[in-house]
Structures are given as structure tokens and as C-alpha cells.
Motif scaffolding. Structure first.
Motif, PDB file in Angstrom:
ATOM      1  N   ALA A 137       0.997  -1.151   0.251  1.00  0.00           N
ATOM      2  CA  ALA A 137       0.031   0.102  -0.131  1.00  0.00           C
ATOM      3  C   ALA A 137       0.937   1.287   0.011  1.00  0.00           C
ATOM      4  CB  ALA A 137      -1.133   0.133   1.174  1.00  0.00           C
ATOM      5  N   TYR A 138       0.588   2.252  -0.595  1.00  0.00           N
ATOM      6  CA  TYR A 138       0.946   3.800  -0.546  1.00  0.00           C
ATOM      7  C   TYR A 138       0.561   4.272   0.523  1.00  0.00           C
ATOM      8  CZ  TYR A 138       2.531   2.308  -5.252  1.00  0.00           C
ATOM      9  OH  TYR A 138       3.159   1.996  -6.148  1.00  0.00           O
ATOM     10  N   LEU A 139       1.611   5.254   1.078  1.00  0.00           N
ATOM     11  CA  LEU A 139       1.113   6.143   2.184  1.00  0.00           C
ATOM     12  C   LEU A 139       0.063   7.302   1.410  1.00  0.00           C
ATOM     13  CD1 LEU A 139       4.337   7.475   3.944  1.00  0.00           C
ATOM     14  CD2 LEU A 139       2.963   5.498   4.523  1.00  0.00           C
ATOM     15  N   ASP A 140      -0.927   7.138   2.347  1.00  0.00           N
ATOM     16  CA  ASP A 140      -1.981   8.402   1.985  1.00  0.00           C
ATOM     17  C   ASP A 140      -2.436   9.299   3.104  1.00  0.00           C
ATOM     18  OD1 ASP A 140      -5.119   7.320   3.153  1.00  0.00           O
ATOM     19  OD2 ASP A 140      -3.701   5.638   2.672  1.00  0.00           O
ATOM     20  N   VAL A 141      -3.219  10.376   2.886  1.00  0.00           N
ATOM     21  CA  VAL A 141      -3.636  11.231   3.769  1.00  0.00           C
ATOM     22  C   VAL A 141      -4.999  11.354   3.733  1.00  0.00           C
ATOM     23  CG1 VAL A 141      -3.235  13.633   4.639  1.00  0.00           C
ATOM     24  CG2 VAL A 141      -1.197  12.384   3.875  1.00  0.00           C
ATOM     25  N   GLN A 142      -5.626  11.113   4.940  1.00  0.00           N
ATOM     26  CA  GLN A 142      -7.167  11.442   4.981  1.00  0.00           C
ATOM     27  C   GLN A 142      -7.520  12.454   6.225  1.00  0.00           C
ATOM     28  OE1 GLN A 142      -9.893   8.107   5.283  1.00  0.00           O
ATOM     29  NE2 GLN A 142     -11.748   9.497   5.220  1.00  0.00           N
TER      30      GLN A 142
ATOM     31  N   VAL B 154      -2.054  10.097   8.476  1.00  0.00           N
ATOM     32  CA  VAL B 154      -0.924   9.389   7.483  1.00  0.00           C
ATOM     33  C   VAL B 154      -1.141   7.767   7.677  1.00  0.00           C
ATOM     34  CG1 VAL B 154       0.986   9.213   6.534  1.00  0.00           C
ATOM     35  CG2 VAL B 154       0.533  11.405   7.479  1.00  0.00           C
ATOM     36  N   LEU B 155      -1.777   7.119   6.628  1.00  0.00           N
ATOM     37  CA  LEU B 155      -1.997   6.098   6.719  1.00  0.00           C
ATOM     38  C   LEU B 155      -1.265   5.173   5.420  1.00  0.00           C
ATOM     39  CD1 LEU B 155      -5.793   6.471   7.433  1.00  0.00           C
ATOM     40  CD2 LEU B 155      -4.094   5.427   9.080  1.00  0.00           C
ATOM     41  N   ALA B 156      -1.528   3.874   5.198  1.00  0.00           N
ATOM     42  CA  ALA B 156      -1.052   3.144   4.228  1.00  0.00           C
ATOM     43  C   ALA B 156      -2.071   2.167   3.883  1.00  0.00           C
ATOM     44  CB  ALA B 156       0.356   2.536   4.255  1.00  0.00           C
ATOM     45  N   ARG B 157      -3.151   2.499   3.326  1.00  0.00           N
ATOM     46  CA  ARG B 157      -4.212   1.451   3.075  1.00  0.00           C
ATOM     47  C   ARG B 157      -4.561   0.924   1.766  1.00  0.00           C
ATOM     48  NH1 ARG B 157      -8.659   5.871   5.241  1.00  0.00           N
ATOM     49  NH2 ARG B 157      -7.466   6.969   3.913  1.00  0.00           N
ATOM     50  N   TRP B 158      -4.133   1.627   0.564  1.00  0.00           N
ATOM     51  CA  TRP B 158      -4.390   1.051  -0.629  1.00  0.00           C
ATOM     52  C   TRP B 158      -3.160   1.103  -1.617  1.00  0.00           C
ATOM     53  CZ3 TRP B 158      -7.557   5.452   0.708  1.00  0.00           C
ATOM     54  CH2 TRP B 158      -8.815   5.283   1.617  1.00  0.00           C
ATOM     55  N   ASP B 159      -3.257   0.303  -2.733  1.00  0.00           N
ATOM     56  CA  ASP B 159      -2.265   0.374  -3.723  1.00  0.00           C
ATOM     57  C   ASP B 159      -2.649   1.184  -4.672  1.00  0.00           C
ATOM     58  OD1 ASP B 159      -4.211  -1.257  -5.057  1.00  0.00           O
ATOM     59  OD2 ASP B 159      -2.994  -3.040  -5.403  1.00  0.00           O
TER      60      ASP B 159
ATOM     61  N   ARG C 226      -2.637   5.010  -6.502  1.00  0.00           N
ATOM     62  CA  ARG C 226      -1.618   6.235  -6.832  1.00  0.00           C
ATOM     63  C   ARG C 226      -2.656   7.561  -7.380  1.00  0.00           C
ATOM     64  NH1 ARG C 226       3.377   5.211 -10.184  1.00  0.00           N
ATOM     65  NH2 ARG C 226       2.467   7.340 -10.868  1.00  0.00           N
ATOM     66  N   GLY C 227      -3.353   7.878  -6.258  1.00  0.00           N
ATOM     67  CA  GLY C 227      -4.227   8.779  -6.587  1.00  0.00           C
ATOM     68  C   GLY C 227      -3.824  10.257  -5.870  1.00  0.00           C
ATOM     69  N   ASP C 228      -4.621  11.181  -5.857  1.00  0.00           N
ATOM     70  CA  ASP C 228      -4.343  12.479  -5.046  1.00  0.00           C
ATOM     71  C   ASP C 228      -4.116  12.124  -3.672  1.00  0.00           C
ATOM     72  OD1 ASP C 228      -4.770  13.900  -7.504  1.00  0.00           O
ATOM     73  OD2 ASP C 228      -6.676  14.451  -6.989  1.00  0.00           O
ATOM     74  N   TRP C 229      -4.867  11.229  -3.102  1.00  0.00           N
ATOM     75  CA  TRP C 229      -4.560  11.365  -1.456  1.00  0.00           C
ATOM     76  C   TRP C 229      -3.208  10.500  -1.255  1.00  0.00           C
ATOM     77  CZ3 TRP C 229      -9.517   9.163   1.489  1.00  0.00           C
ATOM     78  CH2 TRP C 229     -10.563   9.981   1.524  1.00  0.00           C
ATOM     79  N   GLN C 230      -2.576   9.613  -2.335  1.00  0.00           N
ATOM     80  CA  GLN C 230      -1.141   9.267  -1.978  1.00  0.00           C
ATOM     81  C   GLN C 230      -0.299  10.292  -2.401  1.00  0.00           C
ATOM     82  OE1 GLN C 230      -3.902   7.396  -3.703  1.00  0.00           O
ATOM     83  NE2 GLN C 230      -4.584   6.294  -1.624  1.00  0.00           N
ATOM     84  N   ARG C 231      -0.558  11.127  -3.358  1.00  0.00           N
ATOM     85  CA  ARG C 231       0.611  11.916  -3.815  1.00  0.00           C
ATOM     86  C   ARG C 231       1.173  12.898  -2.791  1.00  0.00           C
ATOM     87  NH1 ARG C 231      -1.971  13.744  -7.801  1.00  0.00           N
ATOM     88  NH2 ARG C 231      -1.263  12.416  -9.500  1.00  0.00           N
TER      89      ARG C 231
END
Length: 166
Positions: free
Chosen positions: A144-149, A153-158, A160-165
Motif C-alpha cells: 500500500a502507498y502512504l495516503d493522507v485522510q 497518514v496511513l497506508a491503506r491502498w495500492d 496512486r491517486g491524489d490522496w497518495q501523492r
């Protein structure tokens, strides 16, 4: 990805092995091991570390947002050891001295290790070496890629969208 260019200390401690921040003026803006970076999320806030928690709460670029980008001394990269490219394994050391790590889907900064949990594969948009100002995706050992909600800061999905950029 912003790189800080002033001063001679990382957080409150002197840099190990004589490394220091460098002034990009007149130099390449190519990032090198030991440089300090600031990761800005899609929210406009920068990733910060407080007492082991990794969040993105403020638009400030202060000590809490400083991350020293490193390569593992134990991993032999196919690319230049003095720069970063897509596919390289990176380690992000917070001002606390601990590297960001991922366990399950939580991003934390708990240990000063160069282990699997701390390693993040950098995936850069575009080609060439990693430079100040580049957008990146950071993939954890979980796939999973680091993402921000919100501020987390999490790592939930594989994805590569705006939340992961960053």
C-alpha cells in the motif's frame, strides 16, 4: 517534495558523519542521501511527527515536519548511491531520530531501524533522479502507498491517486 536548504543541524541534533544541509543555489536540485525533505499532502499540510505519531496537521515547515531522506546501508541499489530514483528503497528519519514505519495500515515513527517496516519504495512521477519539487508516491512493505485522510497518514491502498501523492 520540498527540500530544505538552510542551517547545519537536523532537528536539535548535529548531523551524523559530517552531513549537513546544502544550499541548492548554484547546485543541482537533485536530492541526495541526508537531505531534509518536507512532504506536502493533497490537503496542503505537511507530514509531521509527534511522539511516534505521523500526521499531516499544519501548513508549517518546522522541525516537526523535517524528514531526512536516507538510503539503507544494507541495501545495494541498482541506481546511483548518491541520488534517488523511482524504485529505490528510502528511509525517512523524523526529528525524533526514528524512521517512519508502517504496521498494518498505520504510519508511525517508532524505531531507529533500517528494517522492512521502515523501508518505503519511492515512485516518482516522471523520469530521472528525484529532485526538490517532484511529486512522489511512497509504497510500504505491505504494497500500500502512504495516503493522507484528514490529518491521518496511513497506508491503506495500492492506488496512486491524489490522496497518495506527496
Amino acid at each position: 517534495l520540498d527540500a530544505e536548504v538552510v542551517g547545519g543541524t537536523f532537528g536539535e541534533e548535529k548531523w551524523r558523519k559530517g552531513k549537513g544541509r546544502r544550499d541548492f543555489e548554484g547546485e543541482s536540485d537533485e536530492l541526495r542521501p541526508g537531505d531534509v525533505v518536507f512532504l506536502q499532502a493533497h490537503t496542503g499540510k505537511y507530514v509531521d511527527v509527534q511522539e511516534g505519531s505521523v500526521m499531516a496537521r499544519w501548513e508549517d515547515r518546522t522541525t516537526w515536519q523535517e524528514l531526512q531522506i536516507e538510503k539503507s546501508p544494507l541495501v545495494v541499489e541498482r541506481s546511483d548511491s548518491n541520488s534517488f530514483h523511482s524504485g529505490d528503497l528510502v528511509f525517512l528519519r523524523a526529528h525524533t531520530g526514528h524512521h517512519i514505519d508502517v504496521q498494518r495500515d498505520a504510519a508511525q515513527a517508532r524505531y531507529d531501524d533500517f528494517g522492512a517496516w521502515q523501508g518505503l519504495v519511492v515512485d516518482k512521477e516522471g523520469s530521472g533522479p528525484l529532485r526538490s519539487g517532484d511529486s512522489v508516491f511512497l509504497q510500504a512493505h505491505t504494497g500500500a502507498y502512504l495516503d493522507v485522510q484528514d490529518e491521518q497518514v496511513l497506508a491503506r491502498w495500492d492506488d496512486r491517486g491524489d490522496w497518495q501523492r506527496l
